[in-house]
Write a protein that holds these residues in place. Structure first.
Motif, PDB file in Angstrom:
ATOM      1  N   GLU A 103       0.842  -1.205   0.000  1.00  0.00           N
ATOM      2  CA  GLU A 103       0.000   0.000   0.000  1.00  0.00           C
ATOM      3  C   GLU A 103       0.872   1.248   0.000  1.00  0.00           C
ATOM      4  OE1 GLU A 103      -3.340   2.070   2.931  1.00  0.00           O
ATOM      5  OE2 GLU A 103      -2.669   0.036   3.331  1.00  0.00           O
ATOM      6  N   TYR A 115       1.050   4.187  -3.053  1.00  0.00           N
ATOM      7  CA  TYR A 115       0.881   5.643  -2.890  1.00  0.00           C
ATOM      8  C   TYR A 115       2.126   6.394  -3.348  1.00  0.00           C
ATOM      9  CZ  TYR A 115      -3.449   4.924  -0.275  1.00  0.00           C
ATOM     10  OH  TYR A 115      -4.730   4.592   0.082  1.00  0.00           O
ATOM     11  N   SER A 131      -9.295   6.144  -5.480  1.00  0.00           N
ATOM     12  CA  SER A 131      -9.880   4.933  -4.896  1.00  0.00           C
ATOM     13  C   SER A 131      -9.942   3.806  -5.910  1.00  0.00           C
ATOM     14  CB  SER A 131     -11.287   5.222  -4.356  1.00  0.00           C
ATOM     15  OG  SER A 131     -11.252   6.205  -3.362  1.00  0.00           O
ATOM     16  N   LEU A 176     -14.420   8.186   3.292  1.00  0.00           N
ATOM     17  CA  LEU A 176     -13.214   8.970   2.997  1.00  0.00           C
ATOM     18  C   LEU A 176     -13.559  10.322   2.371  1.00  0.00           C
ATOM     19  CD1 LEU A 176     -10.175   8.579   3.330  1.00  0.00           C
ATOM     20  CD2 LEU A 176     -10.079   7.688   1.003  1.00  0.00           C
ATOM     21  N   THR A 219       1.896  13.068  11.625  1.00  0.00           N
ATOM     22  CA  THR A 219       1.578  13.152  10.196  1.00  0.00           C
ATOM     23  C   THR A 219       1.758  14.578   9.682  1.00  0.00           C
ATOM     24  OG1 THR A 219      -0.002  11.322  10.358  1.00  0.00           O
ATOM     25  CG2 THR A 219      -0.221  12.781   8.451  1.00  0.00           C
ATOM     26  N   LEU A 260      -2.793  14.116  -0.791  1.00  0.00           N
ATOM     27  CA  LEU A 260      -3.576  13.063  -0.123  1.00  0.00           C
ATOM     28  C   LEU A 260      -2.882  11.693  -0.135  1.00  0.00           C
ATOM     29  CD1 LEU A 260      -6.126  12.142   1.347  1.00  0.00           C
ATOM     30  CD2 LEU A 260      -7.235  11.862  -0.891  1.00  0.00           C
ATOM     31  N   LEU A 311      -2.126   9.575   3.279  1.00  0.00           N
ATOM     32  CA  LEU A 311      -2.604   8.205   3.499  1.00  0.00           C
ATOM     33  C   LEU A 311      -1.445   7.240   3.728  1.00  0.00           C
ATOM     34  CD1 LEU A 311      -5.421   8.050   0.783  1.00  0.00           C
ATOM     35  CD2 LEU A 311      -5.724   8.275   3.253  1.00  0.00           C
ATOM     36  N   SER A 366      -0.888   5.133   7.187  1.00  0.00           N
ATOM     37  CA  SER A 366      -0.777   3.673   7.113  1.00  0.00           C
ATOM     38  C   SER A 366       0.507   3.189   7.787  1.00  0.00           C
ATOM     39  CB  SER A 366      -0.812   3.221   5.651  1.00  0.00           C
ATOM     40  OG  SER A 366      -0.633   1.829   5.549  1.00  0.00           O
TER      41      SER A 366
END
Length: 426
Positions: free
Chosen positions: A73, A77, A112, A158, A306, A332, A336, A340
């Motif tokens: 993941e 990103y 998404s 989201l 973050t 974004l 994310l 994560s």
């Protein structure tokens, strides 16, 4: 520079995957120490040779998929940013609509969709694995339907979060993380209130427990524990799995005690009552509310980190990532990815707390039911149904297990039974 970042990202991911493959398949030792051999915690005493072999095989592959999926993941990103796809999503959104909210909705649907397509192969491998080991009973169509429900539920949630979050960031570049956290408190409670009655029924059918005699005994147990329960629900999970489970979720008037129909079909009455007593233990010791408090505390720290990391990364590598500022929607994927990572890093702590609470609930259940034999048989059947390892590798336990291992649960029950037996004969 962007090529270097991408290259090193892929190399690190491959090395990480090989390291965990070696750890899980060649290095980790799941055998029992001699003091547990022959006890009721020893899987050789309640599983046959084939079941033992299948449990070990299935657990190793499933654990490898877990350790591969989360960093994948992050890599996804990273490449969304490096390849300029985040930039492209924003351009397509601006060309398609003039209102900010609609633009963000379009940007998010593209992000998404790409995430769904990228992660679908790993999800399918996991589904196929559980089918081949006779854990999943779900058809491909049923599985795909759940995946699509997941997609739209996650997208809708989201969209709300992203819209509010970037509005806050535009209002306050320095303290957005604090204001976002404050707003997350009522949102989290609201989602927990909705979960049992709005979200869960999208996936399965829930109905009051059909066995009224059993329901009366469960409610009598709840009354004995001073729990204001009125109904017990069952859910038709046999259409999807052979695994067993029961849980309590929701808050306030929407809280529910839920039993999977597989649990009702596979366990006898005393074993079901032990599981129910365990779930009641969570209620009595207020674990749901401690869990909410812990989650909110971790999220406050996580949002602060973050915010700081995004400022540092964008100031140093914003050009390579094609992200000009924190308040730009193109940031974004970076946000994310960082969240994560922080969730993965903090999972040993949250799992440790969860294992402690689960052990407390086990202790409460055995004190309430006083049936050690039923409790041990319950955990043995859970092990058989889920093809889980009794004594998993250390890193698997730390990063994956929110419950004590079956070795710990069964051996503690045996110890409790022995102490009780000695007390009676003193």
């Amino acid at each position: 520079m962007a090529r270097k970042i991408g290259f090193y990202g892929v190399i690190l991911y491959c090395l990480y995957g090989l390291l965990f493959y070696w750890y899980l398949f060649y290095f980790a030792d799941t055998s029992l120490s001699f003091e547990y051999e022959g006890t009721r915690a020893d899987p050789a005493t309640f599983l046959n040779g084939r079941e033992l072999m299948l449990s070990e095989e299935y657990s190793k592959v499933r654990n490898l998929l877990f350790f591969l999926s989360t960093p994948f993941e992050w890599l996804f990103y990273l490449f969304i940013l490096l390849l300029g796809l985040s930039n492209a999503f924003k351009k397509w959104a601006e060309q398609s609509a003039k209102y900010k909210f609609v633009q963000r909705a379009i940007y998010l649907i593209w992000l998404s969709f790409f995430a769904f397509i990228a992660t679908l192969p790993l999800s399918y491998i996991s589904y196929s694995l559980s089918k081949s080991y006779n854990i999943s009973t779900q058809t491909f169509g049923g599985w795909m339907k759940d995946e699509l429900i997941d997609f739209w539920v996650n997208y809708g949630t989201l969209l709300i979060i992203v819209t509010v979050l970037y509005w806050i960031i535009n209002k306050s570049r320095k303290r957005w993380w604090l204001y976002a956290w404050l707003l997350s408190i009522p949102f989290t409670l609201f989602m927990m209130f909705l979960q049992p009655v709005v979200i869960d029924p999208l996936y399965n059918d829930f109905y009051p427990l059909k066995n009224k005699e059993l329901e009366a005994k469960i409610l009598a147990l709840a009354d004995k524990a001073h729990i204001p329960a009125e109904h017990v629900y069952e859910v038709n999970m046999s259409e999807k799995t052979n695994a067993l489970n029961a849980y309590v979720n929701g808050i306030g008037s929407n809280s529910r005690i839920v039993l999977w129909d597989t649990t009702l079909n596979r366990l006898d009455e005393q074993e079901i009552l032990f599981i129910m007593a365990h779930e009641m233990g969570h209620y009595v010791e207020k674990h749901i509310y401690f869990g909410i408090a812990g989650y909110l505390l971790l999220s406050l720290v996580g949002l602060y980190i973050t915010g700081r990391m995004m400022e540092i990364i964008i100031s140093r590598w914003g050009k390579e990532l094609k992200v000009p500022a924190v308040n730009d929607i193109r940031s974004l994927p970076l946000l994310l990815m960082i969240i994560s990572m922080l969730m993965f890093i903090s999972s040993p702590l949250s799992n440790f707390v969860s294992r402690y609470e689960e052990a407390r609930a086990d202790h409460y259940a055995i004190k309430l039911t006083k049936d050690t034999d039923a409790a041990i048989k319950t955990f043995q059947e859970l092990t058989r149904a889920g093809k889980s390892q009794v004594n998993p590798p250390l890193l698997v336990k730390i990063f994956r297990y929110g419950h004590p291992t079956m070795l710990e649960r069964i051996s503690s029950l045996e110890e409790y039974g022995l102490k009780n037996h000695l007390k009676k004969h003193e």
